[in-house]
Design a protein around this motif. Structure first.
Motif, PDB file in Angstrom:
ATOM      1  N   VAL A  44       0.843  -1.204   0.000  1.00 37.92           N
ATOM      2  CA  VAL A  44       0.000   0.000   0.000  1.00 37.92           C
ATOM      3  C   VAL A  44       0.874   1.249   0.000  1.00 37.92           C
ATOM      4  O   VAL A  44       0.601   2.221  -0.726  1.00 37.92           O
ATOM      5  CB  VAL A  44      -0.940  -0.020   1.217  1.00 37.92           C
ATOM      6  CG1 VAL A  44      -1.670   1.314   1.338  1.00 37.92           C
ATOM      7  CG2 VAL A  44      -1.945  -1.158   1.101  1.00 37.92           C
ATOM      8  N   ALA A  45       1.946   1.237   0.821  1.00 37.85           N
ATOM      9  CA  ALA A  45       2.842   2.398   0.870  1.00 37.85           C
ATOM     10  C   ALA A  45       3.527   2.625  -0.474  1.00 37.85           C
ATOM     11  O   ALA A  45       3.638   3.760  -0.957  1.00 37.85           O
ATOM     12  CB  ALA A  45       3.882   2.202   1.969  1.00 37.85           C
ATOM     13  N   SER A  47       2.405   1.744  -3.398  1.00 34.62           N
ATOM     14  CA  SER A  47       1.393   2.236  -4.333  1.00 34.62           C
ATOM     15  C   SER A  47       1.141   3.727  -4.156  1.00 34.62           C
ATOM     16  O   SER A  47       1.007   4.468  -5.140  1.00 34.62           O
ATOM     17  CB  SER A  47       0.101   1.445  -4.135  1.00 34.62           C
ATOM     18  OG  SER A  47      -0.921   1.935  -4.976  1.00 34.62           O
ATOM     19  N   LEU A  48       1.095   4.178  -2.913  1.00 32.24           N
ATOM     20  CA  LEU A  48       0.892   5.605  -2.663  1.00 32.24           C
ATOM     21  C   LEU A  48       2.074   6.427  -3.162  1.00 32.24           C
ATOM     22  O   LEU A  48       1.888   7.534  -3.708  1.00 32.24           O
ATOM     23  CB  LEU A  48       0.689   5.838  -1.157  1.00 32.24           C
ATOM     24  CG  LEU A  48      -0.608   5.277  -0.566  1.00 32.24           C
ATOM     25  CD1 LEU A  48      -0.628   5.488   0.947  1.00 32.24           C
ATOM     26  CD2 LEU A  48      -1.825   5.942  -1.196  1.00 32.24           C
ATOM     27  N   ILE A  49       3.296   5.902  -2.998  1.00 33.15           N
ATOM     28  CA  ILE A  49       4.478   6.624  -3.484  1.00 33.15           C
ATOM     29  C   ILE A  49       4.449   6.738  -4.998  1.00 33.15           C
ATOM     30  O   ILE A  49       4.725   7.805  -5.569  1.00 33.15           O
ATOM     31  CB  ILE A  49       5.761   5.915  -3.000  1.00 33.15           C
ATOM     32  CG1 ILE A  49       5.889   6.037  -1.474  1.00 33.15           C
ATOM     33  CG2 ILE A  49       6.988   6.515  -3.678  1.00 33.15           C
ATOM     34  CD1 ILE A  49       7.035   5.243  -0.897  1.00 33.15           C
ATOM     35  N   GLN A  51       1.824   6.629  -6.959  1.00 32.80           N
ATOM     36  CA  GLN A  51       0.759   7.553  -7.343  1.00 32.80           C
ATOM     37  C   GLN A  51       1.185   9.003  -7.146  1.00 32.80           C
ATOM     38  O   GLN A  51       0.858   9.869  -7.961  1.00 32.80           O
ATOM     39  CB  GLN A  51      -0.496   7.246  -6.543  1.00 32.80           C
ATOM     40  CG  GLN A  51      -1.170   5.927  -6.906  1.00 32.80           C
ATOM     41  CD  GLN A  51      -2.396   5.655  -6.056  1.00 32.80           C
ATOM     42  OE1 GLN A  51      -2.805   6.479  -5.253  1.00 32.80           O
ATOM     43  NE2 GLN A  51      -2.996   4.484  -6.239  1.00 32.80           N
ATOM     44  N   ASN A  52       1.902   9.255  -6.062  1.00 38.43           N
ATOM     45  CA  ASN A  52       2.364  10.612  -5.804  1.00 38.43           C
ATOM     46  C   ASN A  52       3.359  11.066  -6.883  1.00 38.43           C
ATOM     47  O   ASN A  52       3.284  12.201  -7.388  1.00 38.43           O
ATOM     48  CB  ASN A  52       3.025  10.676  -4.430  1.00 38.43           C
ATOM     49  CG  ASN A  52       3.440  12.086  -4.051  1.00 38.43           C
ATOM     50  OD1 ASN A  52       2.736  13.044  -4.348  1.00 38.43           O
ATOM     51  ND2 ASN A  52       4.586  12.227  -3.416  1.00 38.43           N
ATOM     52  N   ARG A  53       4.276  10.168  -7.266  1.00 39.23           N
ATOM     53  CA  ARG A  53       5.238  10.512  -8.312  1.00 39.23           C
ATOM     54  C   ARG A  53       4.545  10.717  -9.650  1.00 39.23           C
ATOM     55  O   ARG A  53       4.909  11.609 -10.417  1.00 39.23           O
ATOM     56  CB  ARG A  53       6.290   9.412  -8.420  1.00 39.23           C
ATOM     57  CG  ARG A  53       7.247   9.347  -7.217  1.00 39.23           C
ATOM     58  CD  ARG A  53       8.283   8.249  -7.398  1.00 39.23           C
ATOM     59  NE  ARG A  53       9.213   8.221  -6.286  1.00 39.23           N
ATOM     60  CZ  ARG A  53      10.192   7.318  -6.167  1.00 39.23           C
ATOM     61  NH1 ARG A  53      10.352   6.388  -7.103  1.00 39.23           N
ATOM     62  NH2 ARG A  53      11.008   7.352  -5.131  1.00 39.23           N
TER      63      ARG A  53
END
Length: 223
Positions: A44-45, A47-49, A51-53
């Motif tokens: 999950v972490a 995936s969030l990174i 998405q942020n990039r």
């Protein structure tokens, strides 16, 4: 949920189930459960990174696309839009357009190299061709400072600047650049303009003369 302990107690007495043994077996799977949970949180972490990039890359791409659109508008009408960018120390109109177009080429190379669609080998080949001409070398000598200020903030940007600097130095060491044969006032431009200026009144006079002659002939025939 409130009745489940009593039901389980009744079930264990009727079936002879050893709940202590089952509890020890369940505890043995606790370590595996913790590992699976940690892996899930890591996924999950990550995936969030990503998405942020991706969101950041989309924002940068949108800004650069808007900049490129502004430059295209400038190329379409340099006398109208160029003063909005400030004074340019280039008086020749063709030189101004070449400078702006070279900036578009360099931005295209930078964006392609940054996202990975232009590998280093292709980038070096593009720059080698660009710096063989006088326009490319003149552009980089003028724009190098601004490129260093804008692209040196990331590792990829510093690598890009290093490649550009190496190819520029290699081209400069190979010899003088090839000069453009395009001039601001094409040969024969003024003469052709003068010729067109004389053609219009001359055509009008010929037309009037022909009309007068034709009118006289028709009147003579009528009478």
């Amino acid at each position: 949920m409130l009745l489940s302990p009593f039901l389980l107690q009744k079930f264990s007495r009727s079936k002879g189930v050893d709940w202590n043994q089952l509890g020890q077996v369940g505890a043995a799977y606790g370590f595996t459960s913790a590992i699976v949970s940690a892996l899930a949180l890591t996924g999950v972490a990550a995936s969030l990174i990503v998405q942020n990039r991706q969101a950041r890359a989309d924002q940068v791409q949108a800004i650069r696309s808007y900049y490129l659109e502004l430059v295209r508008m400038e190329l379409d009408d340099m006398p109208l839009y160029q003063p909005c960018w400030g004074d340019m120390d280039i008086s020749d109109p063709h030189e101004q357009k070449r400078h702006v177009y070279a900036d578009l080429m360099m931005n295209y190379a930078w964006m392609g190299f940054e996202v990975g669609t232009i590998p280093e080998s292709l980038l070096r080949d593009m720059l080698a061709g660009m710096f063989t001409g006088e326009a490319g070398r003149t552009y980089w000598s003028r724009a190098r400072t601004s490129w260093i200020a804008s692209a040196s903030g990331s590792r990829r940007g510093r690598h890009f600047l290093t490649i550009v600097g190496e190819e520029y130095d290699r081209a400069a060491a190979a010899g003088p650049p090839t000069r453009s044969t395009v001039t601001s006032s094409p040969p024969g431009g003024a003469a052709s303009g003068t010729s067109r200026a004389w053609r219009t009144p001359l055509g009008i006079l010929i037309g009037l003369g022909t009309g007068l002659v034709a009118g006289s002939v028709l009147r003579g025939r009528r009478y």
